[in-house]
Structure formats: C-alpha cells, structure tokens
Design a protein around this motif. Structure first.
Motif, PDB file in Angstrom:
ATOM      1  N   ILE A 162       0.831  -1.207   0.000  1.00  0.00           N
ATOM      2  CA  ILE A 162       0.000   0.000   0.000  1.00  0.00           C
ATOM      3  C   ILE A 162       0.865   1.257   0.000  1.00  0.00           C
ATOM      4  CG2 ILE A 162      -1.687   1.337   1.322  1.00  0.00           C
ATOM      5  CD1 ILE A 162      -2.841  -1.102  -0.101  1.00  0.00           C
ATOM      6  N   PHE A 163       1.928   1.245   0.801  1.00  0.00           N
ATOM      7  CA  PHE A 163       2.823   2.407   0.877  1.00  0.00           C
ATOM      8  C   PHE A 163       3.466   2.685  -0.483  1.00  0.00           C
ATOM      9  CE2 PHE A 163       7.133   4.097   1.532  1.00  0.00           C
ATOM     10  CZ  PHE A 163       6.824   5.286   2.171  1.00  0.00           C
ATOM     11  N   CYS A 164       4.050   1.653  -1.094  1.00  0.00           N
ATOM     12  CA  CYS A 164       4.715   1.839  -2.384  1.00  0.00           C
ATOM     13  C   CYS A 164       3.716   2.225  -3.474  1.00  0.00           C
ATOM     14  CB  CYS A 164       5.446   0.556  -2.772  1.00  0.00           C
ATOM     15  SG  CYS A 164       6.852   0.133  -1.731  1.00  0.00           S
ATOM     16  N   PHE A 165       2.575   1.556  -3.493  1.00  0.00           N
ATOM     17  CA  PHE A 165       1.560   1.827  -4.508  1.00  0.00           C
ATOM     18  C   PHE A 165       1.099   3.286  -4.423  1.00  0.00           C
ATOM     19  CE2 PHE A 165      -2.870   1.499  -6.166  1.00  0.00           C
ATOM     20  CZ  PHE A 165      -2.571   0.981  -7.414  1.00  0.00           C
ATOM     21  N   SER A 166       0.917   3.794  -3.205  1.00  0.00           N
ATOM     22  CA  SER A 166       0.476   5.178  -3.017  1.00  0.00           C
ATOM     23  C   SER A 166       1.541   6.169  -3.484  1.00  0.00           C
ATOM     24  CB  SER A 166       0.150   5.422  -1.539  1.00  0.00           C
ATOM     25  OG  SER A 166      -0.865   4.549  -1.095  1.00  0.00           O
ATOM     26  N   ILE A 167       2.789   5.880  -3.165  1.00  0.00           N
ATOM     27  CA  ILE A 167       3.882   6.758  -3.583  1.00  0.00           C
ATOM     28  C   ILE A 167       3.994   6.796  -5.095  1.00  0.00           C
ATOM     29  CG2 ILE A 167       6.390   7.087  -3.562  1.00  0.00           C
ATOM     30  CD1 ILE A 167       5.112   7.869  -0.954  1.00  0.00           C
ATOM     31  N   PHE A 168       3.920   5.634  -5.730  1.00  0.00           N
ATOM     32  CA  PHE A 168       4.041   5.574  -7.187  1.00  0.00           C
ATOM     33  C   PHE A 168       2.921   6.353  -7.881  1.00  0.00           C
ATOM     34  CE2 PHE A 168       6.138   1.180  -6.543  1.00  0.00           C
ATOM     35  CZ  PHE A 168       7.359   1.788  -6.297  1.00  0.00           C
ATOM     36  N   LEU A 169       1.702   6.204  -7.395  1.00  0.00           N
ATOM     37  CA  LEU A 169       0.585   6.912  -8.019  1.00  0.00           C
ATOM     38  C   LEU A 169       0.639   8.411  -7.766  1.00  0.00           C
ATOM     39  CD1 LEU A 169      -2.503   4.582  -7.410  1.00  0.00           C
ATOM     40  CD2 LEU A 169      -1.112   4.835  -9.471  1.00  0.00           C
ATOM     41  N   ALA A 170       1.222   8.795  -6.628  1.00  0.00           N
ATOM     42  CA  ALA A 170       1.305  10.216  -6.287  1.00  0.00           C
ATOM     43  C   ALA A 170       2.468  10.922  -6.978  1.00  0.00           C
ATOM     44  CB  ALA A 170       1.437  10.375  -4.770  1.00  0.00           C
ATOM     45  N   ALA A 171       3.391  10.166  -7.540  1.00  0.00           N
ATOM     46  CA  ALA A 171       4.545  10.773  -8.217  1.00  0.00           C
ATOM     47  C   ALA A 171       4.062  11.680  -9.345  1.00  0.00           C
ATOM     48  CB  ALA A 171       5.468   9.682  -8.754  1.00  0.00           C
ATOM     49  N   PRO A 172       4.674  12.854  -9.507  1.00  0.00           N
ATOM     50  CA  PRO A 172       4.158  13.844 -10.456  1.00  0.00           C
ATOM     51  C   PRO A 172       4.401  13.514 -11.926  1.00  0.00           C
ATOM     52  CG  PRO A 172       6.179  14.636  -9.435  1.00  0.00           C
ATOM     53  CD  PRO A 172       5.820  13.369  -8.725  1.00  0.00           C
ATOM     54  N   ARG A 221      -2.073   6.298 -20.713  1.00  0.00           N
ATOM     55  CA  ARG A 221      -1.078   6.647 -19.693  1.00  0.00           C
ATOM     56  C   ARG A 221      -1.613   6.395 -18.285  1.00  0.00           C
ATOM     57  NH1 ARG A 221       0.380  10.902 -23.449  1.00  0.00           N
ATOM     58  NH2 ARG A 221      -1.133  12.321 -22.511  1.00  0.00           N
ATOM     59  N   ARG A 222      -2.870   6.759 -18.043  1.00  0.00           N
ATOM     60  CA  ARG A 222      -3.458   6.537 -16.724  1.00  0.00           C
ATOM     61  C   ARG A 222      -3.509   5.052 -16.389  1.00  0.00           C
ATOM     62  NH1 ARG A 222      -8.581  10.763 -17.228  1.00  0.00           N
ATOM     63  NH2 ARG A 222      -7.371  12.700 -16.920  1.00  0.00           N
ATOM     64  N   MET A 223      -3.903   4.262 -17.355  1.00  0.00           N
ATOM     65  CA  MET A 223      -3.977   2.817 -17.138  1.00  0.00           C
ATOM     66  C   MET A 223      -2.597   2.229 -16.890  1.00  0.00           C
ATOM     67  SD  MET A 223      -6.795   2.173 -20.163  1.00  0.00           S
ATOM     68  CE  MET A 223      -6.791   0.383 -20.147  1.00  0.00           C
ATOM     69  N   GLN A 224      -1.624   2.688 -17.662  1.00  0.00           N
ATOM     70  CA  GLN A 224      -0.261   2.189 -17.486  1.00  0.00           C
ATOM     71  C   GLN A 224       0.300   2.568 -16.120  1.00  0.00           C
ATOM     72  OE1 GLN A 224       2.731   2.418 -20.454  1.00  0.00           O
ATOM     73  NE2 GLN A 224       1.336   2.164 -22.188  1.00  0.00           N
ATOM     74  N   ARG A 225      -0.014   3.762 -15.664  1.00  0.00           N
ATOM     75  CA  ARG A 225       0.471   4.186 -14.349  1.00  0.00           C
ATOM     76  C   ARG A 225       0.003   3.233 -13.254  1.00  0.00           C
ATOM     77  NH1 ARG A 225       2.333   9.324 -12.913  1.00  0.00           N
ATOM     78  NH2 ARG A 225       2.426   8.390 -10.836  1.00  0.00           N
ATOM     79  N   VAL A 226      -1.265   2.863 -13.303  1.00  0.00           N
ATOM     80  CA  VAL A 226      -1.825   1.981 -12.278  1.00  0.00           C
ATOM     81  C   VAL A 226      -1.196   0.582 -12.374  1.00  0.00           C
ATOM     82  CG1 VAL A 226      -3.919   0.865 -11.430  1.00  0.00           C
ATOM     83  CG2 VAL A 226      -3.992   3.255 -12.178  1.00  0.00           C
ATOM     84  N   SER A 228       8.078   2.138 -12.490  1.00  0.00           N
ATOM     85  CA  SER A 228       6.819   2.308 -11.756  1.00  0.00           C
ATOM     86  C   SER A 228       5.932   3.393 -12.345  1.00  0.00           C
ATOM     87  CB  SER A 228       7.116   2.647 -10.289  1.00  0.00           C
ATOM     88  OG  SER A 228       7.672   3.945 -10.174  1.00  0.00           O
ATOM     89  N   LEU A 229       6.417   4.134 -13.335  1.00  0.00           N
ATOM     90  CA  LEU A 229       5.679   5.280 -13.862  1.00  0.00           C
ATOM     91  C   LEU A 229       5.092   5.034 -15.249  1.00  0.00           C
ATOM     92  CD1 LEU A 229       8.061   8.161 -12.717  1.00  0.00           C
ATOM     93  CD2 LEU A 229       6.098   7.183 -11.521  1.00  0.00           C
ATOM     94  N   GLY A 230       5.257   3.842 -15.751  1.00  0.00           N
ATOM     95  CA  GLY A 230       4.728   3.478 -17.057  1.00  0.00           C
ATOM     96  C   GLY A 230       4.997   2.008 -17.294  1.00  0.00           C
TER      97      GLY A 230
END
Length: 349
Positions: free
Chosen positions: A24-34, A120-125, A169-171
């Motif tokens: 959960i911690f890593c997943f949240s950080i990755f999604l929050a990355a700008p 891009r949104r789908m790839q991010r997740v 983690s960003l794509g």
C-alpha cells in the motif's frame, strides 16, 4: 523494549500484514509521483484491447496518428499496423485491461481513435501495482539473509533509489514486466535452494520464456538462470524447464511466421552495437548521461552487502549472483549508447 525493537518484533511476527502495508505504501507513492514515464510503451494497452476484443494484433482499425507525426512504436506490414515493441507486456496486461474496461476505461474513444491520456493513466496503475509487488518480493528475499532493519533498507534503496521508481513504476515499460517476472523467479530459486526442495520446472520455464517475450535483451540472464536451475535442482525439474521453454519458443516462432513472415519479430533481431565493448560497458556503468552507478550510486554498497551475506550462507550461489549481474551488463552493452538511464533498469534486480 525500545520502539525500534518493538517495531522489528512486530514485523517479524506479522509477515503478511507487513507485506500488505509495504504494498500500500509503495503503490500510493508511485501513483502520487508527479511524472508519467510513457514513451516507447504507447499503444501497448491498445494492443491488449485489440487482442481481447478482436483477437487480432492488427491495429489498423484504430486511428493511431494522435501523438505526433513520427510514431516509432508502430510498424506497417502487408497493409496492417503492428506494435513494434515486444508483445509480452501487452499480453500479460490483458487481465488488467479487462478490469479497466469494467470500470469504463479504454485506450481508445468511441470513434476508435487512440486515447493516449487513458493509456497513460492505465499504465500508471498497472506499473505501480507490479513494482509494489516487486517491493514485497524483494522484502521476502532480503529477509532470508538479512535482519529486518537491513531488509527494509535494501528494499527502500532498491525501489526508491533506482530507475524502478523513475522509470518502471511510472509506465508499463518492458523493464517493468522483466523485473516483475525475474523477481518471482529469483525468490522461487533462492527459497527452494535454502529448503533443499525442487521447484516446478514448468513454472520456471514459463517465467523465463515470458521474460524473453517481454524483453529480448533478457536472453543472457535467461541462460544464466537456466544454468543455475540445472545445477541446483534435480533432473525432472531441469527436463521440465527445457521442455516448457522449447514449447513456448516454438509457439512464439509459429506466431511470428504467421504475423511477420520471419522466425522472430523485427525488434527481436534488431541490434544497435556500440563502437566497442569497452565503450558500451563504460556507457552503461559510468556515463554521466546513463551510467548505472551514476544514477544508482548506492548499488555499490548493496552489491557488497549481498555478496557478503550470500558468501556466508551460500558460497556457490554468491558466485552465480555475480555472474548474473555480469551477464545482464553484457546483454545491455550493445544498446548502451542509444538508451537513457532506463536502459539499466533490469540490473536493479
């Protein structure tokens, strides 16, 4: 007992909960990355969608000319449009695409025009999910050899101090799936060596085969992994590994002949050699533009720690670990003058 000691005891006694919280911690950080790191992987999920809906690798039914005048991710052959890069990532992502479709997300509009924003949104997740799982696998591997405190240091250094964070983690790059598959494979091998058990050769062969389908430069690592498996495990595991690998390879060659009329897709046979192996090696390791030890300086310490503990517990395995790293470097040398820091993402494992 100090707070630090209580925390360590909690982690040791609550392994599943600890891994879940780490995820959960890593997943949240990755999604929050700008930043969103999607370039070569544009159209990867459009291919997934095409296979799911039409059973076809041909993307000509979609209007794909929406991200620029030069679309290097696609190729034309026999009046059809194909995704240029390895198809493994797109095939493995299909379960995620099914979930996205159910939630109303598709990589194209109602007019069959490619939608790069949704892609891009789908790839991010997807990428965030995969590398979060990788973090949990890293923790499981580290705890086999290291105290809890050092295990978390190793995990956070690897995940947030390398191109696993800035790229994978960003794509949904091919690196993303490579690291995911290899981390599973590495854990299976290490854990079974420790308990003196023989793993499922079919599973190992499938993981190795799909790592090749995702990224052909994994070939040297695949060969080395196969050598380790044959060396450490019984004949049945080795035979099943080889038979499974050959079966997947034959199926892939048949697929390639049907679509591209060649034994392998064009990208799998493409090379961009450096001027010399020395130039390639230096470009990959210490180049200011893309050097692995420049962008992941801490890795020198990590390699030392891993070598120290592996030597203590598994002297032979530590040697193969070094060979594994060297083989990965060799497999990337021919591409090191053309890529960026993402080129060495696979080396992080």
């Amino acid at each position: 007992m100090s707070l630090f000691q209580r925390s360590s005891a909690f982690i040791r006694n609550n392994s599943i909960r600890t891994h879940f919280l780490l995820f959960i911690f890593c997943f949240s950080i990755f999604l929050a990355a700008p930043n969103t790191q999607v370039t070569d992987s544009h159209y990867a999920l459009l291919l997934s969608q095409s296979i799911l809906k039409h059973g076809s690798f041909d993307l000509s039914r979609y209007n794909t000319n929406v991200i620029g005048s030069h679309i290097h991710q696609l190729q034309k052959l026999d009046n059809k449009v194909y995704y240029l890069y390895p198809p493994g990532s797109s095939l493995l992502a299909m379960p995620f695409v099914i979930i996205f479709n159910a939630a109303g997300y598709k990589p194209y509009t109602k007019g069959l025009q490619y939608d790069p924003i949704h892609e891009r949104r789908m790839q991010r997740v997807i990428a965030a999910f995969l590398i979060s799982v990788v973090a949990c696998i890293f923790l499981s591997i580290a705890k086999l050899f290291l105290p809890v405190e050092w295990s978390f240091f190793l995990v956070f250094a690897h995940i947030f101090g390398t191109s696993l964070f800035s790229t994978a983690s960003l794509g949904m790059w091919s690196h993303t799936w490579s690291v995911f598959l290899f981390s599973i494979l590495f854990y299976i091998i290490i854990s079974n060596i420790l308990i003196k058990n023989n793993p499922n050769g079919i599973l190992l062969g499938t993981l190795l085969s799909w790592s090749f389908f995702c990224r052909p430069t994994n070939s040297f690592s695949i060969i080395l992994f196969a050598i380790i498996i044959i060396y450490y495990f019984n004949k049945k595991t080795s035979i099943m590994l080889i038979m499974t690998g050959l079966s997947w390879l034959i199926a892939f060659v048949v697929h390639s002949y049907i679509l591209y009329h060649t034994p392998l897709p064009g990208y799998f046979m493409h090379t961009a050699p450096a001027k010399s192996y020395l130039d390639g090696f230096l470009g990959l390791t210490v180049s200011p533009a893309r050097g692995f030890f420049i962008y992941s300086t801490f890795s020198i310490c990590i390699f030392y720690l891993l070598f120290k503990f592996l030597t203590k517990y598994l002297s032979n395995l530590s040697q193969y670990f070094v060979y594994y790293c060297l083989s990965c470097i060799y497999s990337h040398i021919q591409h090191s003058l053309a890529g960026g820091p993402d080129t060495a993402t696979d080396l992080v494992l």
